[in-house]
Design a protein around this motif. Structure first.
Motif, PDB file in Angstrom:
ATOM      1  N   LYS A   7       0.813  -1.214   0.000  1.00  0.00           N
ATOM      2  CA  LYS A   7       0.000   0.000   0.000  1.00  0.00           C
ATOM      3  C   LYS A   7       0.850   1.269   0.000  1.00  0.00           C
ATOM      4  N   MET A   8       2.152   1.120   0.117  1.00  0.00           N
ATOM      5  CA  MET A   8       3.024   2.266   0.349  1.00  0.00           C
ATOM      6  C   MET A   8       3.860   2.642  -0.878  1.00  0.00           C
ATOM      7  N   THR A   9       4.203   3.916  -0.925  1.00  0.00           N
ATOM      8  CA  THR A   9       5.202   4.454  -1.840  1.00  0.00           C
ATOM      9  C   THR A   9       6.043   5.410  -1.015  1.00  0.00           C
ATOM     10  N   ASN A  10       7.318   5.102  -0.864  1.00  0.00           N
ATOM     11  CA  ASN A  10       8.216   5.941  -0.054  1.00  0.00           C
ATOM     12  C   ASN A  10       7.644   6.210   1.346  1.00  0.00           C
ATOM     13  N   TRP A  11       7.134   5.195   1.970  1.00  0.00           N
ATOM     14  CA  TRP A  11       6.574   5.242   3.322  1.00  0.00           C
ATOM     15  C   TRP A  11       5.359   6.163   3.449  1.00  0.00           C
ATOM     16  N   ASN A  12       4.692   6.408   2.352  1.00  0.00           N
ATOM     17  CA  ASN A  12       3.413   7.113   2.352  1.00  0.00           C
ATOM     18  C   ASN A  12       2.405   6.225   1.630  1.00  0.00           C
ATOM     19  N   LEU A  13       1.138   6.329   2.018  1.00  0.00           N
ATOM     20  CA  LEU A  13       0.124   5.565   1.307  1.00  0.00           C
ATOM     21  C   LEU A  13       0.063   6.045  -0.135  1.00  0.00           C
ATOM     22  N   ALA A  28      -1.423   6.656  -4.005  1.00  0.00           N
ATOM     23  CA  ALA A  28      -2.693   7.104  -4.587  1.00  0.00           C
ATOM     24  C   ALA A  28      -3.536   5.894  -4.977  1.00  0.00           C
ATOM     25  N   LYS A  29      -2.871   4.842  -5.439  1.00  0.00           N
ATOM     26  CA  LYS A  29      -3.567   3.608  -5.820  1.00  0.00           C
ATOM     27  C   LYS A  29      -4.319   3.024  -4.626  1.00  0.00           C
ATOM     28  N   THR A  30      -3.707   3.088  -3.447  1.00  0.00           N
ATOM     29  CA  THR A  30      -4.355   2.562  -2.243  1.00  0.00           C
ATOM     30  C   THR A  30      -5.643   3.308  -1.949  1.00  0.00           C
ATOM     31  N   PHE A  31      -5.622   4.630  -2.049  1.00  0.00           N
ATOM     32  CA  PHE A  31      -6.825   5.416  -1.786  1.00  0.00           C
ATOM     33  C   PHE A  31      -7.924   5.106  -2.807  1.00  0.00           C
ATOM     34  N   LYS A  32      -7.536   4.916  -4.077  1.00  0.00           N
ATOM     35  CA  LYS A  32      -8.519   4.550  -5.108  1.00  0.00           C
ATOM     36  C   LYS A  32      -9.150   3.195  -4.794  1.00  0.00           C
ATOM     37  N   GLU A  33      -8.307   2.231  -4.408  1.00  0.00           N
ATOM     38  CA  GLU A  33      -8.826   0.896  -4.090  1.00  0.00           C
ATOM     39  C   GLU A  33      -9.806   0.955  -2.923  1.00  0.00           C
ATOM     40  N   PHE A  34      -9.441   1.662  -1.862  1.00  0.00           N
ATOM     41  CA  PHE A  34     -10.314   1.737  -0.695  1.00  0.00           C
ATOM     42  C   PHE A  34     -11.614   2.469  -1.001  1.00  0.00           C
ATOM     43  N   ALA A  35     -11.578   3.424  -1.926  1.00  0.00           N
ATOM     44  CA  ALA A  35     -12.811   4.123  -2.319  1.00  0.00           C
ATOM     45  C   ALA A  35     -13.798   3.158  -2.970  1.00  0.00           C
ATOM     46  N   GLY A  36     -13.287   2.117  -3.619  1.00  0.00           N
ATOM     47  CA  GLY A  36     -14.154   1.147  -4.276  1.00  0.00           C
ATOM     48  C   GLY A  36     -14.609  -0.004  -3.399  1.00  0.00           C
ATOM     49  N   TYR A  37     -14.113  -0.097  -2.181  1.00  0.00           N
ATOM     50  CA  TYR A  37     -14.456  -1.231  -1.311  1.00  0.00           C
ATOM     51  C   TYR A  37     -15.817  -1.100  -0.643  1.00  0.00           C
ATOM     52  N   ASN A  38     -16.357   0.107  -0.557  1.00  0.00           N
ATOM     53  CA  ASN A  38     -17.671   0.328   0.055  1.00  0.00           C
ATOM     54  C   ASN A  38     -17.764  -0.227   1.474  1.00  0.00           C
ATOM     55  N   ILE A  39     -16.768   0.083   2.282  1.00  0.00           N
ATOM     56  CA  ILE A  39     -16.786  -0.321   3.686  1.00  0.00           C
ATOM     57  C   ILE A  39     -17.698   0.654   4.421  1.00  0.00           C
ATOM     58  N   PRO A  40     -18.779   0.157   5.042  1.00  0.00           N
ATOM     59  CA  PRO A  40     -19.701   1.077   5.717  1.00  0.00           C
ATOM     60  C   PRO A  40     -19.054   1.709   6.953  1.00  0.00           C
ATOM     61  N   VAL A  41     -19.578   2.824   7.350  1.00  0.00           N
ATOM     62  CA  VAL A  41     -19.211   3.560   8.563  1.00  0.00           C
ATOM     63  C   VAL A  41     -17.911   4.344   8.406  1.00  0.00           C
ATOM     64  N   ALA A  95      -8.153   3.204   4.887  1.00  0.00           N
ATOM     65  CA  ALA A  95      -6.831   2.933   4.310  1.00  0.00           C
ATOM     66  C   ALA A  95      -5.741   3.147   5.347  1.00  0.00           C
ATOM     67  N   TYR A  96      -5.826   4.251   6.093  1.00  0.00           N
ATOM     68  CA  TYR A  96      -4.812   4.520   7.117  1.00  0.00           C
ATOM     69  C   TYR A  96      -4.858   3.490   8.242  1.00  0.00           C
ATOM     70  N   LEU A  97      -6.062   3.126   8.670  1.00  0.00           N
ATOM     71  CA  LEU A  97      -6.185   2.123   9.731  1.00  0.00           C
ATOM     72  C   LEU A  97      -5.632   0.777   9.284  1.00  0.00           C
ATOM     73  N   SER A  98      -5.978   0.377   8.084  1.00  0.00           N
ATOM     74  CA  SER A  98      -5.502  -0.895   7.551  1.00  0.00           C
ATOM     75  C   SER A  98      -3.980  -0.916   7.464  1.00  0.00           C
ATOM     76  N   ALA A  99      -3.414   0.130   6.895  1.00  0.00           N
ATOM     77  CA  ALA A  99      -1.956   0.198   6.756  1.00  0.00           C
ATOM     78  C   ALA A  99      -1.271   0.227   8.117  1.00  0.00           C
ATOM     79  N   SER A 100      -1.874   0.896   9.080  1.00  0.00           N
ATOM     80  CA  SER A 100      -1.290   0.943  10.424  1.00  0.00           C
ATOM     81  C   SER A 100      -1.261  -0.439  11.058  1.00  0.00           C
ATOM     82  N   VAL A 101      -2.376  -1.143  10.976  1.00  0.00           N
ATOM     83  CA  VAL A 101      -2.430  -2.502  11.532  1.00  0.00           C
ATOM     84  C   VAL A 101      -1.438  -3.410  10.806  1.00  0.00           C
TER      85      VAL A 101
END
Length: 158
Positions: A52-58, A60-73, A80-86
């Motif tokens: 999910k990372m590029t140079n220790w930053n999330l 852009a691809k990661t944010f696009k993917e998470f936008a399409g996941y439709n995770i409620p709440v 994306a940040y929570l997932s990468a942190s875990v």
């Protein structure tokens, strides 16, 4: 191999071999199995986090993917940040065996979200990951862990 391992004189050689293998497997120390499970979980989560990372930053691809996941709440950015942190913190904890059960609980939460909202049809993979995590949660990280040392210090045997 002793007679007790082989089942005594006159036992079929194939059955004696099977008995010896089973006896050997049953003597496998929990510490080794727990360490292997911890390392396997850590490797998969670390690799998922690094993807999910590029140079220790999330990325852009990661944010696009998470936008399409439709995770409620959760907003996609927060998810994306929570997932990468875990995926970056829990592997380190698993490898050193520190707060292992808490790390396993966090991993189980991420796995549940992934298989409920993203990969709904992959229940066999879900069961494999939940089984490995449940093993650590229920049986503990083993003696090859910082948790074991801390527990011995805080809760000495009486």
């Amino acid at each position: 191999m002793t007679n007790s391992d082989a089942g005594g004189a006159g036992e079929n050689p194939l059955l004696a071999l099977i008995r010896a293998i089973l006896n050997w497997l049953e003597k496998m120390p929990h510490a080794i199995l727990a360490l292997l499970a911890r390392l396997a979980l850590a490797a998969v989560f670390w690799n998922a986090g690094m993807a999910k990372m590029t140079n220790w930053n999330l990325s852009a691809k990661t944010f696009k993917e998470f936008a399409g996941y439709n995770i409620p709440v959760l907003p996609p950015e927060l998810a994306a940040y929570l997932s990468a942190s875990v995926e970056h913190v829990t592997p380190v904890l698993m490898v050193i065996g520190l707060a292992t059960r808490a790390a396993g609980g966090a991993m189980m939460g991420v796995i549940a979200v992934i298989f409920i909202f993203v990969h709904q049809g992959e229940w066999s993979a879900f069961l494999i990951w939940i089984s490995a995590i449940a093993f650590i949660l229920t049986k503990g990280p083993g003696v090859l862990s910082l948790d074991h040392l801390i527990r011995g210090w805080l809760l000495p045997k009486k």
